[in-house]
Design a protein around this motif. Structure first.
Motif, PDB file in Angstrom:
ATOM      1  N   VAL A 111       5.722   9.324  -8.083  1.00 30.20           N
ATOM      2  CA  VAL A 111       6.779   9.381  -9.107  1.00 30.20           C
ATOM      3  C   VAL A 111       6.165   9.580 -10.483  1.00 30.20           C
ATOM      4  O   VAL A 111       6.665  10.375 -11.299  1.00 30.20           O
ATOM      5  CB  VAL A 111       7.630   8.099  -9.062  1.00 30.20           C
ATOM      6  CG1 VAL A 111       8.597   8.061 -10.241  1.00 30.20           C
ATOM      7  CG2 VAL A 111       8.403   8.018  -7.749  1.00 30.20           C
ATOM      8  N   ALA A 112       5.075   8.892 -10.760  1.00 38.03           N
ATOM      9  CA  ALA A 112       4.411   9.044 -12.054  1.00 38.03           C
ATOM     10  C   ALA A 112       3.866  10.457 -12.236  1.00 38.03           C
ATOM     11  O   ALA A 112       3.944  11.033 -13.331  1.00 38.03           O
ATOM     12  CB  ALA A 112       3.287   8.019 -12.187  1.00 38.03           C
ATOM     13  N   ASP A 113       3.333  11.042 -11.171  1.00 39.08           N
ATOM     14  CA  ASP A 113       2.830  12.415 -11.265  1.00 39.08           C
ATOM     15  C   ASP A 113       3.969  13.395 -11.535  1.00 39.08           C
ATOM     16  O   ASP A 113       3.818  14.333 -12.330  1.00 39.08           O
ATOM     17  CB  ASP A 113       2.106  12.797  -9.973  1.00 39.08           C
ATOM     18  CG  ASP A 113       0.799  12.036  -9.793  1.00 39.08           C
ATOM     19  OD1 ASP A 113       0.289  11.506 -10.801  1.00 39.08           O
ATOM     20  OD2 ASP A 113       0.308  11.955  -8.656  1.00 39.08           O
ATOM     21  N   PHE A 114       5.110  13.194 -10.899  1.00 37.77           N
ATOM     22  CA  PHE A 114       6.245  14.088 -11.121  1.00 37.77           C
ATOM     23  C   PHE A 114       6.795  13.946 -12.535  1.00 37.77           C
ATOM     24  O   PHE A 114       7.295  14.912 -13.123  1.00 37.77           O
ATOM     25  CB  PHE A 114       7.350  13.802 -10.103  1.00 37.77           C
ATOM     26  CG  PHE A 114       7.034  14.301  -8.721  1.00 37.77           C
ATOM     27  CD1 PHE A 114       6.084  15.284  -8.522  1.00 37.77           C
ATOM     28  CD2 PHE A 114       7.685  13.784  -7.612  1.00 37.77           C
ATOM     29  CE1 PHE A 114       5.784  15.748  -7.249  1.00 37.77           C
ATOM     30  CE2 PHE A 114       7.405  14.242  -6.339  1.00 37.77           C
ATOM     31  CZ  PHE A 114       6.453  15.227  -6.152  1.00 37.77           C
ATOM     32  N   ALA A 115       6.720  12.728 -13.088  1.00 36.98           N
ATOM     33  CA  ALA A 115       7.234  12.514 -14.442  1.00 36.98           C
ATOM     34  C   ALA A 115       6.428  13.304 -15.477  1.00 36.98           C
ATOM     35  O   ALA A 115       6.940  13.619 -16.558  1.00 36.98           O
ATOM     36  CB  ALA A 115       7.215  11.026 -14.781  1.00 36.98           C
ATOM     37  N   SER A 119       0.826  -1.211   0.000  1.00 36.28           N
ATOM     38  CA  SER A 119       0.000   0.000   0.000  1.00 36.28           C
ATOM     39  C   SER A 119       0.857   1.256   0.000  1.00 36.28           C
ATOM     40  O   SER A 119       0.512   2.260  -0.638  1.00 36.28           O
ATOM     41  CB  SER A 119      -0.918  -0.006   1.224  1.00 36.28           C
ATOM     42  OG  SER A 119      -0.164  -0.091   2.426  1.00 36.28           O
ATOM     43  N   GLN A 120       1.987   1.229   0.697  1.00 34.96           N
ATOM     44  CA  GLN A 120       2.881   2.382   0.704  1.00 34.96           C
ATOM     45  C   GLN A 120       3.621   2.518  -0.623  1.00 34.96           C
ATOM     46  O   GLN A 120       3.831   3.628  -1.127  1.00 34.96           O
ATOM     47  CB  GLN A 120       3.876   2.249   1.861  1.00 34.96           C
ATOM     48  CG  GLN A 120       3.234   2.279   3.229  1.00 34.96           C
ATOM     49  CD  GLN A 120       4.213   1.934   4.330  1.00 34.96           C
ATOM     50  OE1 GLN A 120       5.178   1.178   4.121  1.00 34.96           O
ATOM     51  NE2 GLN A 120       3.983   2.465   5.527  1.00 34.96           N
ATOM     52  N   ARG A 121       4.016   1.399  -1.208  1.00 31.41           N
ATOM     53  CA  ARG A 121       4.721   1.449  -2.494  1.00 31.41           C
ATOM     54  C   ARG A 121       3.809   1.999  -3.586  1.00 31.41           C
ATOM     55  O   ARG A 121       4.257   2.744  -4.467  1.00 31.41           O
ATOM     56  CB  ARG A 121       5.226   0.057  -2.873  1.00 31.41           C
ATOM     57  CG  ARG A 121       5.963   0.007  -4.212  1.00 31.41           C
ATOM     58  CD  ARG A 121       6.572  -1.351  -4.434  1.00 31.41           C
ATOM     59  NE  ARG A 121       7.656  -1.582  -3.510  1.00 31.41           N
ATOM     60  CZ  ARG A 121       8.905  -1.164  -3.710  1.00 31.41           C
ATOM     61  NH1 ARG A 121       9.205  -0.474  -4.807  1.00 31.41           N
ATOM     62  NH2 ARG A 121       9.848  -1.426  -2.834  1.00 31.41           N
ATOM     63  N   LEU A 122       2.546   1.649  -3.544  1.00 31.80           N
ATOM     64  CA  LEU A 122       1.606   2.179  -4.530  1.00 31.80           C
ATOM     65  C   LEU A 122       1.543   3.701  -4.442  1.00 31.80           C
ATOM     66  O   LEU A 122       1.511   4.389  -5.476  1.00 31.80           O
ATOM     67  CB  LEU A 122       0.224   1.568  -4.298  1.00 31.80           C
ATOM     68  CG  LEU A 122      -0.897   2.074  -5.213  1.00 31.80           C
ATOM     69  CD1 LEU A 122      -0.584   1.769  -6.669  1.00 31.80           C
ATOM     70  CD2 LEU A 122      -2.233   1.456  -4.808  1.00 31.80           C
ATOM     71  N   MET A 123       1.553   4.239  -3.241  1.00 32.69           N
ATOM     72  CA  MET A 123       1.524   5.688  -3.071  1.00 32.69           C
ATOM     73  C   MET A 123       2.801   6.322  -3.607  1.00 32.69           C
ATOM     74  O   MET A 123       2.766   7.372  -4.278  1.00 32.69           O
ATOM     75  CB  MET A 123       1.332   6.027  -1.594  1.00 32.69           C
ATOM     76  CG  MET A 123       1.177   7.505  -1.300  1.00 32.69           C
ATOM     77  SD  MET A 123       0.708   7.800   0.420  1.00 32.69           S
ATOM     78  CE  MET A 123      -0.916   7.053   0.447  1.00 32.69           C
ATOM     79  N   ALA A 180      12.534   9.422  -3.803  1.00 32.74           N
ATOM     80  CA  ALA A 180      13.837   9.994  -4.150  1.00 32.74           C
ATOM     81  C   ALA A 180      14.706   8.981  -4.887  1.00 32.74           C
ATOM     82  O   ALA A 180      15.401   9.322  -5.852  1.00 32.74           O
ATOM     83  CB  ALA A 180      14.541  10.487  -2.887  1.00 32.74           C
ATOM     84  N   THR A 181      14.677   7.734  -4.447  1.00 32.98           N
ATOM     85  CA  THR A 181      15.474   6.701  -5.111  1.00 32.98           C
ATOM     86  C   THR A 181      15.007   6.481  -6.543  1.00 32.98           C
ATOM     87  O   THR A 181      15.825   6.350  -7.465  1.00 32.98           O
ATOM     88  CB  THR A 181      15.393   5.391  -4.315  1.00 32.98           C
ATOM     89  OG1 THR A 181      15.864   5.609  -2.979  1.00 32.98           O
ATOM     90  CG2 THR A 181      16.227   4.307  -4.970  1.00 32.98           C
ATOM     91  N   GLU A 182      13.685   6.438  -6.748  1.00 30.40           N
ATOM     92  CA  GLU A 182      13.155   6.253  -8.095  1.00 30.40           C
ATOM     93  C   GLU A 182      13.533   7.414  -9.013  1.00 30.40           C
ATOM     94  O   GLU A 182      13.665   7.232 -10.228  1.00 30.40           O
ATOM     95  CB  GLU A 182      11.632   6.113  -8.037  1.00 30.40           C
ATOM     96  CG  GLU A 182      11.133   4.846  -7.370  1.00 30.40           C
ATOM     97  CD  GLU A 182      11.428   3.604  -8.201  1.00 30.40           C
ATOM     98  OE1 GLU A 182      11.482   3.726  -9.438  1.00 30.40           O
ATOM     99  OE2 GLU A 182      11.608   2.526  -7.611  1.00 30.40           O
ATOM    100  N   MET A 183      13.701   8.594  -8.445  1.00 28.83           N
ATOM    101  CA  MET A 183      14.055   9.776  -9.233  1.00 28.83           C
ATOM    102  C   MET A 183      15.556  10.048  -9.210  1.00 28.83           C
ATOM    103  O   MET A 183      16.012  11.127  -9.599  1.00 28.83           O
ATOM    104  CB  MET A 183      13.290  10.987  -8.714  1.00 28.83           C
ATOM    105  CG  MET A 183      11.780  10.844  -8.810  1.00 28.83           C
ATOM    106  SD  MET A 183      10.862  12.279  -8.191  1.00 28.83           S
ATOM    107  CE  MET A 183      11.319  13.516  -9.407  1.00 28.83           C
ATOM    108  N   ASN A 184      16.342   9.057  -8.732  1.00 29.29           N
ATOM    109  CA  ASN A 184      17.803   9.147  -8.704  1.00 29.29           C
ATOM    110  C   ASN A 184      18.271  10.354  -7.902  1.00 29.29           C
ATOM    111  O   ASN A 184      19.170  11.102  -8.319  1.00 29.29           O
ATOM    112  CB  ASN A 184      18.368   9.202 -10.126  1.00 29.29           C
ATOM    113  CG  ASN A 184      18.072   7.949 -10.912  1.00 29.29           C
ATOM    114  OD1 ASN A 184      18.182   6.832 -10.386  1.00 29.29           O
ATOM    115  ND2 ASN A 184      17.668   8.103 -12.169  1.00 29.29           N
ATOM    116  N   ARG A 185      17.676  10.558  -6.739  1.00 27.49           N
ATOM    117  CA  ARG A 185      18.063  11.646  -5.855  1.00 27.49           C
ATOM    118  C   ARG A 185      18.553  11.083  -4.522  1.00 27.49           C
ATOM    119  O   ARG A 185      18.178   9.980  -4.121  1.00 27.49           O
ATOM    120  CB  ARG A 185      16.884  12.591  -5.591  1.00 27.49           C
ATOM    121  CG  ARG A 185      16.185  13.118  -6.835  1.00 27.49           C
ATOM    122  CD  ARG A 185      17.037  14.088  -7.609  1.00 27.49           C
ATOM    123  NE  ARG A 185      16.354  14.583  -8.784  1.00 27.49           N
ATOM    124  CZ  ARG A 185      15.579  15.653  -8.809  1.00 27.49           C
ATOM    125  NH1 ARG A 185      15.401  16.357  -7.709  1.00 27.49           N
ATOM    126  NH2 ARG A 185      14.995  16.039  -9.932  1.00 27.49           N
TER     127      ARG A 185
END
Length: 685
Positions: free
Chosen positions: A198-202, A189-193, A230-235
């Motif tokens: 991340v998709a919204d920021f993309a 449930s947390q990963r889905l959020m 942050a990890t998904e966005m390489n930050r």
């Protein structure tokens, strides 16, 4: 050779070439000064000379210039200042080029005469050199800015050399995360959020990202979600406690610009920890934090217990919760090979942990199992109970539950309601989760009970009995530590108590609850208004609390009617009758303990029928018995009727209640009733 090493070698070659070209220009300027003190400005090199040689990657200077928007002339000034740290010959060349031995340093005046296409606006505080603190101007009161010494910032000099690290003036304000990034684990449930964010920021095309408010009581869950995004966005996620922001405007502006500079030079994401902020629901953040958030750039999270209004830039609020009961139960099952199949469901229903904490506790329980005796379910339950104690022990008084069902003397209806409370606590996961009632409910998952009755009628003992049966920690809320005369402080103290108890499902016991849960009054002044706000907050918090809260009061009618609607159980503890008082007297002297071979006070024959006629509650009976035992111990005698009645007389005097002296008069030669003589279980010689 790695790609980084190759880039380092290329950067060093380009930097060495740029320094050599700079020395050549200075030497030409020195020659012009020697030949003609009023000679023309050197032609210098054209703009293309700063471009990298063919087949060479871009240098650190070129990358920095692109990210901070430096013009060619500003790049040349920065290189001139940095050269002072990289080449020992530069100081002498600067002094001779300016025809002044007292100026062995670069100046704006030297740069304006040394480089082609010089631009006066490079001196402006709004241009990158000074705005981003790339150079420092050591200007005295009498000296003009063009003749003042310039010095390159140490962080920037190292960046030009290829050393890209976080500025220590920024890192000094940062704090480590409470999670271990290597073992950070999100529930589905947390990963889905996090994935949705991340998709919204993309989809943000070149615009500024909104500040993401992470709202909720669980600090670990918010850090886990922010770290995943942050990890998904390489930050790299950096944590900034809001309370360490400089209060002064100049210091805050310096820090803000340094952070902005660092976020352009490094792939950073900011996690502003405002968990301890004074801001509450509907209010605004503190002035320094508000200004900082309005001027930050890039990916920024703000963690706060409650939602804030927009503050300087677009805000996106997300409620971050712990893993669901089903997710926790699944991990409990996978982590531990339980001896009792029902244990994972019981743990998930009672405790509320994040996955990293859950796995840590499971490992600790397994380690204890190897070194000590006891079953694994018992070990893990004890470990989970101990997990919450450090936080709650500082906020409330922990009671050690020792009373059992046999110690209670109550009528059958009250006993049934007390057992129903324990049953509902145990079966919450079944009813709400498995049977689906949680799908139709937004609040009210907790259980609130009201114990009403005179002092000493067993309200606290009943709370201990329930805690003992459920094997949960019991905390009595000290009103003196919660209630505060300053506006908003009472709500903050209560929030800390509820949030700390939420994780482990502790039982909260509000003694003298009418002082805190009193009726709301008509608003006549600001004091009434804020008193009502406290009551409203309690109403909301009791509904959202997922554990068991017990309110005890001597004045049931003084409670606000809205509380009674939200209270699931209301149990009246009546003044004990004669039969109940007799049972209390028999229990208070440990008759059952002695019958099972345990130690107890040496008792002379006691007339329990006579004692039961004394109009006392269970708490007062306990006081009388205890005082009589202390008197007997001091006199090295048995506990006699005379000692008990003398202690009773003192108790009545303390209570300022009238009592017939004939009821307290006793002679040791007075024969006991025949019923007492036949029942030896009541007499211990």
């Amino acid at each position: 050779m790695s790609t980084l090493e190759q880039w380092q070698q290329s950067n060093n070659r380009q930097l060495s070439g740029a320094l050599a070209e700079l020395r050549r220009r200075l030497q030409e300027r020195v020659q012009e000064q020697t030949e003609s003190p009023h000679g023309a400005v050197s032609s210098g090199q054209d703009d293309e000379s700063i471009a990298p040689p063919p087949n060479e990657p871009r240098s650190a200077l070129a990358i920095l210039s692109e990210r901070l928007h430096l013009s060619v002339f500003e790049q040349e000034i920065l290189l001139l200042c940095a050269a002072m740290e990289l080449d020992t010959r530069m100081a002498g060349l600067c002094a001779r080029a300016q025809d002044d031995p007292g100026k062995p340093f670069p100046t704006f005046a030297l740069a304006l005469t040394l480089f082609k296409d010089a631009s006066w606006d490079a001196l402006s505080p709004e241009r990158p050199l000074r705005y981003w603190r790339l150079i420092e101007v050591n200007q005295t009161e009498a000296a003009p800015i063009t003749g003042s010494a310039l010095r390159a910032d140490e962080r920037i000099v190292n960046y030009l050399k290829g050393l890209n690290y976080l500025d220590e003036r920024v890192s000094a304000f940062l704090a480590p995360l409470d999670i271990e990034p290597e073992t950070a684990e999100l529930a589905p449930s947390q990963r889905l959020m996090a994935d949705t964010l991340v998709a919204d920021f993309a989809r943000v095309d070149g615009g500024a990202l909104p500040v993401v408010q992470l709202v909720g009581a669980d600090e670990i869950a918010k850090q886990l979600v922010a770290h995943q995004v942050a990890t998904e966005m390489n930050r790299i996620l950096c944590r900034l406690p809001a309370e360490v922001l400089p209060p002064g405007i100049h210091e805050l502006e310096t820090f803000t610009r340094l952070w902005q500079r660092e976020s352009r030079l490094l792939p950073l994401a900011l996690y502003v920890d405002a968990e301890q902020s004074d801001s509450s629901a509907g209010s605004r953040p503190s002035a320094p934090l508000l200004r900082f958030l309005g001027r930050t750039e890039g990916l920024c999270f703000v963690a706060a217990p409650e939602t804030w209004p927009r503050a300087g830039r677009e805000f996106l609020a997300l409620d971050i919760a712990r893993p669901t009961a089903a997710e926790q139960q699944s991990v409990w099952t996978s982590e531990l090979a339980f001896e009792a199949p029902e244990s994972p469901a019981q743990l998930a229903a009672q405790f509320n942990f994040n996955l990293p904490v859950l796995r840590q506790l499971a490992g600790r329980a397994c380690a204890q199992r190897e070194n000590t005796s006891g079953s694994l379910p018992e070990k893990i339950w004890a470990v989970c109970r101990e997990r919450e104690r450090p936080r709650l022990d500082a906020l409330a008084q922990r009671l050690e539950p020792k009373a059992t069902w046999n110690d209670l003397v109550l009528a059958a209806p009250q006993m049934k309601l007390l057992r129903d409370i324990g049953a509902q606590v145990r079966q919450r996961n079944t009813v709400y989760g498995e049977w689906g009632f949680a799908r139709k409910m937004n609040r009210g998952f907790g259980i609130t009970a009201l114990f009403a009755g005179d002092s000493g009628c067993g309200k606290t003992m009943a709370a201990e009995v329930i805690a003992n049966e459920l094997r949960l920690n019991l905390y009595r809320i000290d009103l003196s530590a919660v209630v505060n005369k300053y506006i908003g402080e009472t709500e903050k103290n209560l929030r800390r108590v509820f949030d700390a108890a939420e994780e482990g499902g502790s039982i909260l016991f509000f003694d003298e609850a009418d002082a805190l849960f009193g009726k709301r009054s008509e608003v006549k002044d600001s004091h009434d208004r804020y008193a009502n706000i406290e009551t409203n907050y309690l109403l909301q918090r009791l509904e959202s609390y997922r554990g068991l809260a017990i309110l005890a009061t001597n004045l049931k009618k003084a409670l606000d009617a809205a509380f009674l609607r939200r209270i699931r159980f209301v149990i009246d503890f009546p003044f004990p009758g004669v039969a109940d008082r007799r049972r209390l007297w028999e229990k208070v002297f440990l008759q059952e303990e002695i019958a099972h071979g345990r130690s107890g006070p040496p008792l002379a024959p006691l007339d329990y029928g006579r004692l039961s006629r004394l109009n006392l509650t269970g708490g007062h009976i306990h006081n009388v018995a205890l005082n009589a035992c202390f008197t007997a111990a001091e006199a090295r005698s048995r506990v006699t009727m005379s000692l008990v009645l003398a202690a009773a007389r003192a108790e009545f005097l303390k209570l300022e209640r009238p009592v017939s002296e004939s009821e307290l008069r006793w002679s040791e030669t007075t024969p006991l009733p025949s019923q007492e003589k036949r029942n030896g279980a009541h007499v211990i010689a």
